[in-house]
Design a protein around this motif. Sequence first.
Motif, PDB file in Angstrom:
ATOM      1  N   LEU A  61       0.829  -1.211   0.000  1.00  0.00           N
ATOM      2  CA  LEU A  61       0.000   0.000   0.000  1.00  0.00           C
ATOM      3  C   LEU A  61       0.860   1.257   0.000  1.00  0.00           C
ATOM      4  O   LEU A  61       0.528   2.242  -0.678  1.00  0.00           O
ATOM      5  CB  LEU A  61      -0.931  -0.005   1.210  1.00  0.00           C
ATOM      6  CG  LEU A  61      -2.048  -1.064   1.189  1.00  0.00           C
ATOM      7  CD1 LEU A  61      -2.853  -0.997   2.490  1.00  0.00           C
ATOM      8  CD2 LEU A  61      -2.967  -0.844  -0.012  1.00  0.00           C
ATOM      9  N   TYR A  62       1.956   1.247   0.737  1.00  0.00           N
ATOM     10  CA  TYR A  62       2.807   2.434   0.829  1.00  0.00           C
ATOM     11  C   TYR A  62       3.598   2.630  -0.459  1.00  0.00           C
ATOM     12  O   TYR A  62       3.860   3.776  -0.869  1.00  0.00           O
ATOM     13  CB  TYR A  62       3.737   2.314   2.035  1.00  0.00           C
ATOM     14  CG  TYR A  62       2.958   2.199   3.322  1.00  0.00           C
ATOM     15  CD1 TYR A  62       2.379   3.314   3.909  1.00  0.00           C
ATOM     16  CD2 TYR A  62       2.769   0.963   3.938  1.00  0.00           C
ATOM     17  CE1 TYR A  62       1.637   3.217   5.075  1.00  0.00           C
ATOM     18  CE2 TYR A  62       2.039   0.854   5.113  1.00  0.00           C
ATOM     19  CZ  TYR A  62       1.470   1.974   5.665  1.00  0.00           C
ATOM     20  OH  TYR A  62       0.730   1.866   6.828  1.00  0.00           O
ATOM     21  N   ALA A  65       1.088   4.114  -2.840  1.00  0.00           N
ATOM     22  CA  ALA A  65       0.856   5.521  -2.515  1.00  0.00           C
ATOM     23  C   ALA A  65       1.999   6.392  -3.016  1.00  0.00           C
ATOM     24  O   ALA A  65       1.777   7.519  -3.492  1.00  0.00           O
ATOM     25  CB  ALA A  65       0.679   5.678  -1.012  1.00  0.00           C
ATOM     26  N   MET A  66       3.217   5.883  -2.956  1.00  0.00           N
ATOM     27  CA  MET A  66       4.359   6.664  -3.433  1.00  0.00           C
ATOM     28  C   MET A  66       4.294   6.823  -4.946  1.00  0.00           C
ATOM     29  O   MET A  66       4.525   7.921  -5.485  1.00  0.00           O
ATOM     30  CB  MET A  66       5.666   5.978  -3.032  1.00  0.00           C
ATOM     31  CG  MET A  66       6.901   6.809  -3.385  1.00  0.00           C
ATOM     32  SD  MET A  66       8.448   5.932  -3.126  1.00  0.00           S
ATOM     33  CE  MET A  66       8.389   4.761  -4.484  1.00  0.00           C
ATOM     34  N   GLU A  68       1.634   6.704  -6.797  1.00  0.00           N
ATOM     35  CA  GLU A  68       0.525   7.613  -7.086  1.00  0.00           C
ATOM     36  C   GLU A  68       0.949   9.061  -6.894  1.00  0.00           C
ATOM     37  O   GLU A  68       0.605   9.941  -7.710  1.00  0.00           O
ATOM     38  CB  GLU A  68      -0.647   7.278  -6.163  1.00  0.00           C
ATOM     39  CG  GLU A  68      -1.882   8.141  -6.417  1.00  0.00           C
ATOM     40  CD  GLU A  68      -3.028   7.797  -5.483  1.00  0.00           C
ATOM     41  OE1 GLU A  68      -4.132   8.343  -5.677  1.00  0.00           O
ATOM     42  OE2 GLU A  68      -2.822   6.994  -4.557  1.00  0.00           O
ATOM     43  N   ALA A  69       1.719   9.327  -5.831  1.00  0.00           N
ATOM     44  CA  ALA A  69       2.206  10.685  -5.579  1.00  0.00           C
ATOM     45  C   ALA A  69       3.184  11.121  -6.661  1.00  0.00           C
ATOM     46  O   ALA A  69       3.192  12.296  -7.079  1.00  0.00           O
ATOM     47  CB  ALA A  69       2.861  10.752  -4.200  1.00  0.00           C
ATOM     48  N   ALA A 128       5.012  10.231   1.270  1.00  0.00           N
ATOM     49  CA  ALA A 128       4.792   8.852   0.827  1.00  0.00           C
ATOM     50  C   ALA A 128       6.094   8.051   0.876  1.00  0.00           C
ATOM     51  O   ALA A 128       6.106   6.881   1.282  1.00  0.00           O
ATOM     52  CB  ALA A 128       4.214   8.836  -0.583  1.00  0.00           C
ATOM     53  N   ASN A 131       6.846   7.330   4.549  1.00  0.00           N
ATOM     54  CA  ASN A 131       6.005   6.249   5.064  1.00  0.00           C
ATOM     55  C   ASN A 131       6.480   4.891   4.550  1.00  0.00           C
ATOM     56  O   ASN A 131       6.466   3.898   5.275  1.00  0.00           O
ATOM     57  CB  ASN A 131       4.544   6.475   4.687  1.00  0.00           C
ATOM     58  CG  ASN A 131       3.900   7.573   5.510  1.00  0.00           C
ATOM     59  OD1 ASN A 131       4.337   7.874   6.613  1.00  0.00           O
ATOM     60  ND2 ASN A 131       2.862   8.188   4.964  1.00  0.00           N
TER      61      ASN A 131
END
Length: 336
Positions: A61-62, A65-66, A68-69, A128, A131
């Motif tokens: 998930l992390y 998210a990275m 996506e960022a 991101a 995290n």
Amino acid sequence: MVAVEVTTRNLAEVSDFNGRLDANRRVALVARVSGVIENIGFVPGAIVEQDQPLFVIESDLYDAAMREAEGALRAAQAQRDLARLERDRQSELVLREAGAQARLDQAEAALATVEADVLRLEAALDRARTNLSYTVIKAPFSGRIGNSAVDEGALVGPESGALATLVQLDPIHAEFPVPTALLRTFLERVERGEVSREAAVRLTLANGTVYDAQGDIDFVDSRVNSGTDSVMLRARFANPEGRLLDGELVRVTLTTDTPEGELAIPAEAVQRDIQGAFVLVVGEGEVAEQRRITVLRNAQGFAVIGAGLSEGERVITEGVNKVRVGAVVDAAAPEG
């Protein structure tokens, strides 16, 4: 009866205190992101190296998210580049008096908006990435790791508390309280040159074993404990093999060097009455006489004499109850 000569000795001062060992560094390892533990990279109680991965938390998930960022940031950067081109075009038109100032103002505002978006999305990407890095919990320093509070497959997060505790045992410190009066007396004697400020520090472990490495004082607290009227001192010891354990109770022995050439006699030769300390001296003609003395301190079974005796005189150490002052005595030298 036995009589010994007053001699010059080099007697170090020795004091014993109760102390407790304290690790040089100690840290509770806590998860900073939530997720399932995928791997535990240590054996409880083992020595781990700095930056060694200790816990690995699921990172899918992390990682997503990275990425996506990253995508959002690239889109914003493209919009910024386009807004710059439009601003530059409107600026050129205004210079040639072929465009309106209002359109240039709008282009400037649009560029400022997308530049702000880029800054915001850069911060989001940094967050991101951070995290994602938190999914691997590494050892911040080399040391001994304790037992794991969780198993692989457990769901953890910041609210889970300490997953394990890491301590650095080399070097290690021994903390021990010293009565304020004793410390004050020591400092005054240092100022007078009667003792050295440097002190050798030894440890005796709970089973009576004397630790082979010598320590040194590296901290003296500036505050007196009002409950015990003592000052906390700390000594530093090398502990490369990890033999000394965090929190262990020990006996701390301080040995302080003193000036050479102190007159000393066996402590058992000293007697006391209401007037103070005295000894029985074998004088001329083997006649016993009482001599008032000043005892500076006791060390290693000897009394250090400040006044009243001279080197070479003989004092009675055994059979003093049978001696009558003024009578001739038959005092022998101690055996051995």
